[in-house]
Structures are given as structure tokens and as C-alpha cells.
Design an enzyme around this catalytic site. Structure first.
Site, PDB file in Angstrom:
ATOM      1  N   LYS A  80      -0.666   4.362   1.033  1.00  0.00           N
ATOM      2  CA  LYS A  80      -0.202   5.183  -0.084  1.00  0.00           C
ATOM      3  C   LYS A  80       0.064   6.592   0.416  1.00  0.00           C
ATOM      4  O   LYS A  80      -0.704   7.129   1.230  1.00  0.00           O
ATOM      5  CB  LYS A  80      -1.271   5.192  -1.178  1.00  0.00           C
ATOM      6  N   SER A 150      -1.459   4.409  -9.965  1.00  0.00           N
ATOM      7  CA  SER A 150      -0.470   5.146  -9.203  1.00  0.00           C
ATOM      8  C   SER A 150      -0.155   4.541  -7.837  1.00  0.00           C
ATOM      9  O   SER A 150       0.758   4.984  -7.148  1.00  0.00           O
ATOM     10  CB  SER A 150      -0.960   6.578  -9.003  1.00  0.00           C
ATOM     11  N   SER A 174      -6.052   3.106 -10.473  1.00  0.00           N
ATOM     12  CA  SER A 174      -4.770   3.153  -9.765  1.00  0.00           C
ATOM     13  C   SER A 174      -4.620   2.170  -8.621  1.00  0.00           C
ATOM     14  O   SER A 174      -3.522   2.015  -8.087  1.00  0.00           O
ATOM     15  CB  SER A 174      -4.502   4.579  -9.252  1.00  0.00           C
TER      16      SER A 174
END
Length: 467
Positions: A80, A150, A174
Site C-alpha cells: 500500500k 482504504s 481498511s
């Protein structure tokens, strides 16, 4: 089966037994990225040459020593884009960080590098991880639907075969939300078990780093590498190293699985509820005892989550918010500005509520080994959809709906594992989360693996990216 379709454990075995080379595996994943990216947009940055160099190094070691140094050696990984890797941009999917390049590896990137992984790229996040949608990225099963966030880019990359595994972060769900919406496994470890040094923060007291994988076994393999103390993270726990790989066999005799009487099945899509209750029955058939539990302080969950996250996020962004507010997306800037209006008293009340909630959850978890509940109340909504309407005439925002069932594990810091347990009538994945006591990842993973091993709930190629 093509190399990009292999689980981490299967790819490692194929390489150990010389039926697959690390270079073949990395090339297969990089070709998959090239094929799927125009439609899915999971990646911010692709580090193809870096990955190929790592694969060639793994191949040399296999040739000269006859073995690889770890189960992760030569495995393609995506991170990420909050996670620092020396020399690679960390943009947080924001114009604010568009020029940022890390000078040193984050704790988790250093651990993965030491294990010999091949970094194939950085994946999209909702800007600074402040959202549950990841608007840049499309769902791996239906491109007209949200990826979740996210860590949406990481989940989609794994689901599409564009990474063998990935790392995400989880502040209110997330990792688990996009895992559930894209039909992969997502693990949020105990707070502090995986060090966060070098990871861009959203809310320091709620942030966790963890893996997104195709199977529970894969998640256990990754956690065994990630877990460990780093003094540069003040919250990092010093606990003995552990091999988290679950023992095969599927026997859950003696384990107690908590079935929530309240909260987790309130305002939940009927197909999601049916899939999770069927999973309860499956766990019972494997020998587990089902125990009904009352979720404590349920009415305070969302107020406590927002009361902690909003002021902490605003404090982190204070300087940039004042010097260059125009560089933030409108939705993120509004949330950050809202944090400036919260008082110290509001924040302290949220901290007190967190303490009481954690104590109450620990008492509840004395009665059971895990709680099994829906990860999210509904499957992936269509892109642009802002609210969800329920049969009783009420409605809530999509973000509130997606965070509602995942937030308790962040507030309390307990481990939580999301795994696929079916699909709805539209063919979209449904996720169940298993929540356990602090540092009981081995138990959570054991239950998840037993279900996965016997229910055949994974291994699908998403229709949106099928060859």
C-alpha cells in the site's frame, strides 16, 4: 494453473520442488499487472525491474544453495502506498506527497526484503487512508462497483492475480473491508504486533499494518515474517517470535465460537447474514461450540471511532493543512478541517470510552475463543453510490456502513481476520470476520483455516478480470 494464480504457499512449494522458477513467477505477475491495470487501476507505481532483480537473486540462491531462505523468498508482493521503501515514491495517493521518496525502508518493508520478497509495486489507497472506497481503483469482480478501502489497491491486486500477496493498513477496517468486497483474506493483527515505523499515519492509536492474501494459510506465513518489535514504533510490542501457520486437519473440537446477539446482524443485507450464519453452522460441524454473546457498548462504537480518528488525523496533517490546503482532495480536506473543531474534552471522552470498551470486550472474550460476524453489512456498492437504504426505512452513508462492523477491533486493538464465505446473487463476494483475544492470532488463523480448508470458499478468478 498459471503462476500468477498460485497462492503464496503453493508458489513457494513449486519453487522449492523446482517446478517453477522465481523469475517465471515474477514475470507472470508482471504480465498480469500489465493486462489488468487499464481496467482496475490498483497500482500507483510498478517496480518491474526491482522485482526482476529480486527474482534473479532468488533463482541464483536456489541454484547454488539448493533451497530458498524463507517461504516468502522470490514471492511477488505489493505494498500500500503508505509504506516506505527506500528510493521508491510514497505518495499516499495524494498531491500532498507527490514528490516524496523514502530514504530508508519501513519496518515491514525491511522484514519483507530480508525474507527475499520481490516488490512489484505500490498500490492505491484512499487519499491518506482517510476513506472506505479507494476511488481510483475498481472492484476486481465488477468494475462498476467500489473496491473498498482504504487498502483497495492491495485487495484488488491480490484478487486479480496482480500480486501474490500485499500489505495494507487498517484504522477502521481498511484491510478487512476491501478484503471482503474483493473475495480475499485480510488480517488486522493485534495493535502493536506489527511495527508501523515508516508507515504514513492516519490515526496513531488505531493504525495497524497487515497482509492481504488469497488464503488464511498465506496470511499466517506473512504474519510470521512481519511480527516483531521495533523500538522506533512506540506502540510496538516485544513478544516472542512465533510460527503462525495453522495445523491442517479442520478439527475445532473444544473451541468456542461467539455468535453475536446484537449489533453485528443489525442492518445487514439478508444474503450477507445468511452466508455468515451458514458459516457458523459449518464451524459447528467441524466441532466448535457456538455460544451466543452480547456485544458490549455497541451504541458507542462509531462515536468512539470517529472521536479518536478525526482529531488524531488532523493533528498529523496540521502543518500541511494550513500551508497547502488546496493540495488535498475536497472530501479529505473537509474531514481534516472538521478535526480542528473538536475539543480536547471530546477526544478525552473518546479515550475513556475506548478503555471501557476494551475492558468489556476482553470480559466477553473470556467466554469464547473467537467471535464470528459479518465483515461488512453489504457487498460492494456501485461506484458513486453515497447511501444504503435498509428495509426499516432508515439509511446510512456507505462509509458509515462499511466501517460500522470493523471499527470495534480497531478501538479495542484485538486481532481480526476477514475471509470469504460465499457470494451474493450478483456473484459478489461476502466476507466473515473472526475476532479474538489480544495476541491470539494463532487461534483466529486456526479457525479461519479450518473453515477455508473444508468449505472451498476461495480460489475463484474474479469475473471482471478473468482471462
Amino acid at each position: 494453473m498459471r503462476p500468477y494464480e498460485l497462492t503464496l504457499a503453493a508458489a513457494a512449494q513449486e519453487m522449492r520442488e523446482r517446478r517453477l522458477s522465481p523469475v517465471e513467477l515474477v514475470d507472470s505477475v508482471l504480465e498480469r499487472i500489465e493486462r489488468t491495470e487499464p481496467g482496475l487501476q490498483a497500482y500507483v507505481t510498478v517496480t518491474a525491474e526491482r522485482a526482476r532483480d529480486a527474482a534473479r537473486g532468488a533463482e541464483r540462491e536456489l541454484r547454488t544453495r539448493g533451497h530458498l531462505s524463507s517461504p516468502l523468498h522470490g514471492i511477488p508482493v505489493a505494498l500500500k502506498d503508505l509504506i516506505d521503501v527506500a528510493g521508491v515514491p510514497t505518495t499516499a495517493s495524494s498531491r500532498v506527497r507527490s514528490e516524496h521518496r523514502a530514504e530508508v525502508d519501513s519496518s515491514v518493508a525491511a522484514r519483507l526484503a530480508a525474507a527475499g520478497t520481490a516488490l512489484v509495486g505500490k498500490t492505491h489507497t484512499h487519499e491518506f487512508a482517510y476513506g472506505l472506497i479507494t476511488p481510483q481503483t475498481r472492484n476486481a469482480w465488477d468494475r462498476d462497483r467500489v473496491a473498498g478501502g482504504s487498502s483497495g489497491g492491495s485487495a484488488v491486486a491480490v484478487a486479480a492475480g496482480a500480486a501474490t500477496f500485499a500489505l495494507g493498513t487498517d484504522t477502521g477496517g481498511s484491510i478487512r473491508v476491501p478484503a471482503a468486497l474483493n473475495g480475499v483474506v485480510g488480517l488486522k493483527p493485534t495493535y502493536g504486533l506489527v511495527a508501523r515505523h515508516g508507515v504514513t499515519s492516519l490515526s496513531w492509536s488505531l493504525d495497524h499494518v497487515g497482509p492481504l492474501t488469497r488464503t488464511v494459510e498465506d496470511a499466517a506465513l506473512v504474519l510470521s515474517v512481519l511480527a516483531g518489535h521495533d523500538a522506533r514504533d512506540p506502540a510496538s510490542l516485544s513478544v516472542p517470535a512465533k510460527d503462525y501457520r495453522p495445523v491442517p486437519g479442520g478439527n475445532l473440537r473444544g473451541l468456542r465460537v461467539g455468535v453475536p446477539l446484537n449489533y453485528y446482524f443489525d442492518h445487514v443485507d439478508p444474503e450477507v447474514e445468511a452466508a455468515v450464519r451458514a458459516a457458523h453452522s459449518h464451524l459447528e460441524a467441524l466441532g466448535a461450540t457456538l455460544v451466543e454473546v452480547e456485544i458490549p457498548m455497541a451504541r458507542y462504537v462509531q462515536a468512539t471511532q470517529w472521536g479518536l480518528m478525526v482529531p488524531e488525523a488532523t493533528a498529523y496533517h496540521e502543518r500541511t493543512l494550513r500551508s497547502a490546503p488546496e493540495r488535498y482532495g475536497d472530501d479529505i480536506r473537509v474531514l481534516l478541517e472538521a478535526g480542528e473543531l473538536m475539543s480536547a474534552g471530546d477526544y478525552l471522552r473518546a479515550q475513556r470510552a475506548r478503555t471501557l470498551m476494551r475492558q468489556a470486550w476482553l470480559r466477553m472474550l473470556d467466554e469464547v475463543d473467537v467471535v464470528a460476524a459479518p465483515t461488512v453489512p453489504t457487498t460492494a456498492v456501485r461506484s458513486g453510490q453515497e447511501t444504503i437504504s435498509w428495509p426499516d426505512g432508515t439509511s446510512e452513508s456507505v462509509s458509515d456502513a462499511y466501517v460500522r462492523l470493523s471499527a470495534p477491533a480497531n478501538i479495542t486493538g484485538i486481532p481480526a481476520l476477514s475471509l470469504p464465505v460465499g457470494r451474493d446473487g450478483a456473484g459478489l463476494p461476502i466476507g466473515m470476520q473472526l475476532l479474538g483475544r489480544p495476541l491470539a492470532e494463532d487461534v483466529v488463523l486456526r479457525v479461519g483455516h479450518a473453515y477455508e480448508e473444508t468449505a472451498d470458499a476461495h480460489g475463484y478468478v474474479p469475473a471482471a478480470v478473468a482471462p
